[in-house]
Design an enzyme around this catalytic site. Structure first.
Site, PDB file in Angstrom:
ATOM      1  N   ARG A 127     -14.274  -2.411 -12.045  1.00  0.00           N
ATOM      2  CA  ARG A 127     -13.847  -3.727 -11.537  1.00  0.00           C
ATOM      3  C   ARG A 127     -12.389  -3.863 -11.932  1.00  0.00           C
ATOM      4  NH1 ARG A 127     -12.937  -5.241  -7.408  1.00  0.00           N
ATOM      5  NH2 ARG A 127     -15.199  -4.891  -6.980  1.00  0.00           N
ATOM      6  N   LYS A 135       8.426 -15.389  -7.182  1.00  0.00           N
ATOM      7  CA  LYS A 135       7.306 -16.488  -6.721  1.00  0.00           C
ATOM      8  C   LYS A 135       6.120 -15.301  -6.893  1.00  0.00           C
ATOM      9  CE  LYS A 135       9.752 -19.716  -3.984  1.00  0.00           C
ATOM     10  NZ  LYS A 135      10.004 -20.496  -2.597  1.00  0.00           N
ATOM     11  N   LYS A 182      21.696 -21.936  -7.984  1.00  0.00           N
ATOM     12  CA  LYS A 182      21.241 -22.880  -6.814  1.00  0.00           C
ATOM     13  C   LYS A 182      21.455 -24.152  -6.972  1.00  0.00           C
ATOM     14  CE  LYS A 182      17.069 -21.236  -5.654  1.00  0.00           C
ATOM     15  NZ  LYS A 182      15.581 -20.890  -5.446  1.00  0.00           N
ATOM     16  N   GLU A 197      23.625 -19.852  -3.822  1.00  0.00           N
ATOM     17  CA  GLU A 197      22.723 -20.445  -2.850  1.00  0.00           C
ATOM     18  C   GLU A 197      23.655 -21.408  -2.255  1.00  0.00           C
ATOM     19  OE1 GLU A 197      18.377 -22.132  -2.702  1.00  0.00           O
ATOM     20  OE2 GLU A 197      19.822 -23.661  -3.556  1.00  0.00           O
ATOM     21  N   ASP A 213      20.438 -20.731   2.620  1.00  0.00           N
ATOM     22  CA  ASP A 213      19.442 -21.277   2.664  1.00  0.00           C
ATOM     23  C   ASP A 213      19.069 -22.073   3.920  1.00  0.00           C
ATOM     24  OD1 ASP A 213      16.869 -21.918   1.332  1.00  0.00           O
ATOM     25  OD2 ASP A 213      17.742 -24.047   0.707  1.00  0.00           O
TER      26      ASP A 213
END
Length: 285
Positions: A104, A139, A171, A200, A221
């Protein structure tokens, strides 16, 4: 902004990931495997139940090695290979106890990373007629950053930043905190002049400001298609452009055809559909 996983980082991640997965699964010992004669040797095959792209060989090999070096693994496919349903991917021979303990652990890595690679190949195929490169994001599943980014490359996509340390991505919240795009870019050039820098943007005016400030990689974006096309045409050769935000598999080709250099997609790693695998021990008869 494309980065690659350093070889030493990859080796360390494989060793660390496997050790952790063995510890959480085996704990103080495999009580069920202990029922088997310790002298019994077996041969087993791993089959994939559907078509897919294979990824995760370093983690699989290390899983069997760490559980028991006597387990011998023979692969019947290459890393990154597209295989058909019911393909025999690999054969393992050695002590039955050890093999079943490692089963496993090894399959978890193979199913997850092959799932990532399969999705990436499907997405990459949609933009193969363009020059656009698909990028992953940060992510990722906690603790699996390197493994998933490795699988992304097996699936014909590429890596964005590996982490916060190997690139600067300014960002919306960074811009707000610094006061402006210009101020943020100037500060970044002062503190990290040799580090890749991306900004961004959400409007064409922000694109113009970022380029005037000296940014050479611009994230668009959630730009409307017409605005994206206009920006890419206007600043072609001056900056590289990355489309991001709200991009579905169905929209990929249309967005790539605007001429953007990159499209970044969190879905490549955060929404994983594992490959369906099965390990079967060969009958002595």
């Amino acid at each position: 902004m494309m980065n690659q996983i350093p070889a030493a980082t990859l080796r360390q991640a494989v060793t660390r990931n496997v050790a952790a997965s063995i510890a959480e699964d085996e704990g103080s010992g495999d009580r069920t495997a202990a029922l088997i004669d310790p002298e019994r040797k077996v041969e087993a095959s791993v089959i994939i139940r559907h078509a897919g792209v294979i990824a995760g060989r370093p983690w699989v090999d290390e899983s069997f090695r760490q559980v028991d070096p006597q387990l011998a693994v023979t692969w019947h496919c290459n890393e990154g290979q597209q295989v058909d349903a019911d393909t025999n991917l690999l054969t393992i021979t050695g002590p039955a106890r050890s093999l079943l303990t490692a089963e496993r652990i090894a399959l978890n890595w193979l199913q997850t990373l092959s799932g990532v690679a399969t999705r990436c190949r499907s997405y990459a195929d949609r933009v193969a007629h363009t020059q656009t490169q698909l990028l992953d994001t940060r992510k990722t599943l906690p603790g699996m950053r390197i493994a998933q980014k490795y699988a992304v490359r097996c699936g014909s996509c590429a890596n964005h930043r590996i982490g916060l340390y190997d690139g600067i991505l300014i960002k919306e919240n960074h811009i707000t905190s610094c006061g402006s795009i210009t101020a943020a870019v100037e500060r970044a050039r002062e503190t990290s002049p040799d580090v890749p820098l991306e900004v961004e943007t959400e409007t064409e005016a922000q694109v113009a400001e970022a380029i005037a400030a000296g940014a050479d990689h611009i994230m668009l974006d959630e730009f409307p298609l017409e605005s994206m096309t206009r920006v890419v045409e206007r600043y072609s050769g001056i900056a590289r452009f990355e489309a991001s935000g709200g991009i579905t598999e169905q929209k990929l080709a249309t967005i790539a055809e605007t001429g953007v250099d990159f499209i970044s997609l969190g879905v490549l790693t955060k929404d994983v559909t594992a490959a369906d695998l099965s390990l079967r021990i060969k009958d002595d008869d």
